[in-house]
Design a protein around this motif. Structure first.
Motif, mmCIF file in Angstrom:
data_model
loop_
_atom_site.group_PDB
_atom_site.id
_atom_site.type_symbol
_atom_site.label_atom_id
_atom_site.label_comp_id
_atom_site.label_asym_id
_atom_site.label_seq_id
_atom_site.Cartn_x
_atom_site.Cartn_y
_atom_site.Cartn_z
ATOM 1 N N PHE A 42 7.966 19.830 -1.605
ATOM 2 C CA PHE A 42 7.991 20.091 -3.037
ATOM 3 C C PHE A 42 7.650 21.544 -3.324
ATOM 4 O O PHE A 42 6.775 22.125 -2.663
ATOM 5 C CB PHE A 42 6.996 19.185 -3.764
ATOM 6 N N ALA A 43 8.320 22.107 -4.306
ATOM 7 C CA ALA A 43 8.051 23.480 -4.727
ATOM 8 C C ALA A 43 7.071 23.469 -5.897
ATOM 9 O O ALA A 43 6.924 22.465 -6.588
ATOM 10 C CB ALA A 43 9.347 24.159 -5.141
ATOM 11 N N GLY A 44 6.434 24.607 -6.095
ATOM 12 C CA GLY A 44 5.560 24.756 -7.254
ATOM 13 C C GLY A 44 4.120 24.991 -6.872
ATOM 14 O O GLY A 44 3.772 25.113 -5.695
ATOM 15 N N ASP A 45 3.290 25.027 -7.897
ATOM 16 C CA ASP A 45 1.854 25.223 -7.672
ATOM 17 C C ASP A 45 1.210 23.885 -7.325
ATOM 18 O O ASP A 45 1.894 22.854 -7.226
ATOM 19 C CB ASP A 45 1.193 25.877 -8.888
ATOM 20 N N ARG A 46 -0.087 23.890 -7.123
ATOM 21 C CA ARG A 46 -0.804 22.692 -6.691
ATOM 22 C C ARG A 46 -0.563 21.510 -7.634
ATOM 23 O O ARG A 46 -0.283 20.391 -7.193
ATOM 24 C CB ARG A 46 -2.306 23.004 -6.586
ATOM 25 N N ALA A 47 -0.654 21.750 -8.928
ATOM 26 C CA ALA A 47 -0.471 20.670 -9.895
ATOM 27 C C ALA A 47 0.949 20.111 -9.830
ATOM 28 O O ALA A 47 1.155 18.888 -9.920
ATOM 29 C CB ALA A 47 -0.788 21.159 -11.306
ATOM 30 N N GLN A 48 1.934 20.972 -9.655
ATOM 31 C CA GLN A 48 3.321 20.522 -9.580
ATOM 32 C C GLN A 48 3.583 19.731 -8.300
ATOM 33 O O GLN A 48 4.301 18.720 -8.325
ATOM 34 C CB GLN A 48 4.271 21.718 -9.682
ATOM 35 N N VAL A 49 3.021 20.166 -7.195
ATOM 36 C CA VAL A 49 3.177 19.439 -5.931
ATOM 37 C C VAL A 49 2.522 18.065 -6.048
ATOM 38 O O VAL A 49 3.113 17.056 -5.648
ATOM 39 C CB VAL A 49 2.598 20.235 -4.741
ATOM 40 N N ARG A 50 1.359 18.007 -6.636
ATOM 41 C CA ARG A 50 0.667 16.724 -6.778
ATOM 42 C C ARG A 50 1.434 15.783 -7.703
ATOM 43 O O ARG A 50 1.575 14.594 -7.421
ATOM 44 C CB ARG A 50 -0.760 16.945 -7.261
ATOM 45 N N ALA A 51 1.946 16.308 -8.809
ATOM 46 C CA ALA A 51 2.709 15.477 -9.748
ATOM 47 C C ALA A 51 3.990 14.951 -9.091
ATOM 48 O O ALA A 51 4.341 13.772 -9.239
ATOM 49 C CB ALA A 51 3.036 16.262 -11.009
ATOM 50 N N ALA A 52 4.685 15.806 -8.362
ATOM 51 C CA ALA A 52 5.912 15.385 -7.681
ATOM 52 C C ALA A 52 5.597 14.348 -6.610
ATOM 53 O O ALA A 52 6.382 13.409 -6.387
ATOM 54 C CB ALA A 52 6.615 16.599 -7.069
ATOM 55 N N ALA A 107 0.853 -1.191 0.000
ATOM 56 C CA ALA A 107 0.000 0.000 0.000
ATOM 57 C C ALA A 107 0.884 1.235 0.000
ATOM 58 O O ALA A 107 2.009 1.212 0.498
ATOM 59 C CB ALA A 107 -0.905 0.018 1.218
ATOM 60 N N VAL A 108 0.341 2.303 -0.573
ATOM 61 C CA VAL A 108 0.990 3.610 -0.579
ATOM 62 C C VAL A 108 -0.019 4.614 -0.050
ATOM 63 O O VAL A 108 -1.187 4.580 -0.439
ATOM 64 C CB VAL A 108 1.416 4.024 -2.004
ATOM 65 N N ALA A 109 0.432 5.495 0.825
ATOM 66 C CA ALA A 109 -0.443 6.535 1.370
ATOM 67 C C ALA A 109 0.285 7.869 1.347
ATOM 68 O O ALA A 109 1.497 7.923 1.545
ATOM 69 C CB ALA A 109 -0.834 6.195 2.798
ATOM 70 N N VAL A 110 -0.464 8.928 1.058
ATOM 71 C CA VAL A 110 0.110 10.271 1.079
ATOM 72 C C VAL A 110 -0.850 11.211 1.793
ATOM 73 O O VAL A 110 -2.064 11.074 1.705
ATOM 74 C CB VAL A 110 0.421 10.818 -0.330
ATOM 75 N N THR A 111 -0.278 12.158 2.503
ATOM 76 C CA THR A 111 -1.053 13.205 3.144
ATOM 77 C C THR A 111 -0.196 14.453 3.174
ATOM 78 O O THR A 111 0.974 14.403 3.548
ATOM 79 C CB THR A 111 -1.529 12.805 4.563
ATOM 80 N N GLY A 112 -0.751 15.549 2.696
ATOM 81 C CA GLY A 112 0.067 16.744 2.618
ATOM 82 C C GLY A 112 -0.732 17.993 2.328
ATOM 83 O O GLY A 112 -1.968 17.980 2.333
ATOM 84 N N VAL A 113 -0.004 19.056 2.048
ATOM 85 C CA VAL A 113 -0.599 20.352 1.740
ATOM 86 C C VAL A 113 -0.151 20.725 0.321
ATOM 87 O O VAL A 113 0.991 21.136 0.113
ATOM 88 C CB VAL A 113 -0.149 21.445 2.732
ATOM 89 N N ALA A 114 -1.043 20.552 -0.641
ATOM 90 C CA ALA A 114 -0.695 20.816 -2.040
ATOM 91 C C ALA A 114 -0.866 22.282 -2.412
ATOM 92 O O ALA A 114 -0.329 22.725 -3.411
ATOM 93 C CB ALA A 114 -1.535 19.936 -2.966
ATOM 94 N N GLY A 115 -1.615 23.027 -1.633
ATOM 95 C CA GLY A 115 -1.808 24.448 -1.902
ATOM 96 C C GLY A 115 -2.986 24.699 -2.828
ATOM 97 O O GLY A 115 -3.705 23.788 -3.173
ATOM 98 N N PRO A 116 -3.211 25.894 -3.223
ATOM 99 C CA PRO A 116 -2.336 27.041 -2.987
ATOM 100 C C PRO A 116 -2.454 27.639 -1.586
ATOM 101 O O PRO A 116 -1.615 28.433 -1.170
ATOM 102 C CB PRO A 116 -2.787 28.056 -4.028
ATOM 103 N N THR A 117 -3.478 27.244 -0.840
ATOM 104 C CA THR A 117 -3.629 27.739 0.530
ATOM 105 C C THR A 117 -3.629 26.541 1.475
ATOM 106 O O THR A 117 -3.541 25.403 1.043
ATOM 107 C CB THR A 117 -4.942 28.529 0.699
#
Length: 88
Positions: free
Chosen positions: A62-72, A24-34
């Protein structure tokens, strides 16, 4: 809080237990922009992997906007899963 190592680990372990899966893989984070804070800034992501009966975790920023954070996030999660499967 929801963005933390214990939550990422529990998510991965819970996924294996409830789905009767082997990995299994799990992720939890703050992708932004807020939504970020001093303790949990935008771009902070906790990961959990459960492979071969062991749970692993890590945090990345990860740096970048929401889409970049999600992709990374996806790229890192899958690459680490491949790495863990190769040594399992």
């Amino acid at each position: 809080g929801a963005v933390s190592e214990p939550v990422a680990r529990a998510m991965a372990e819970g996924a294996v237990a409830h789905a009767h899966a082997q990995v299994a893989v799990a992720v939890t984070g703050v992708a932004g922009p807020t939504g970020g804070s001093a303790d949990k800034p935008v771009g902070m992501v906790w990961f959990g992997w459960h492979v071969a009966g062991h749970t692993h975790s890590a945090v990345q920023h990860f740096a970048g906007d929401r889409a970049q954070v999600r992709a990374a996030t996806v790229q890192h999660a899958l690459q680490r899963l491949v790495d863990l499967l190769q040594v399992a």
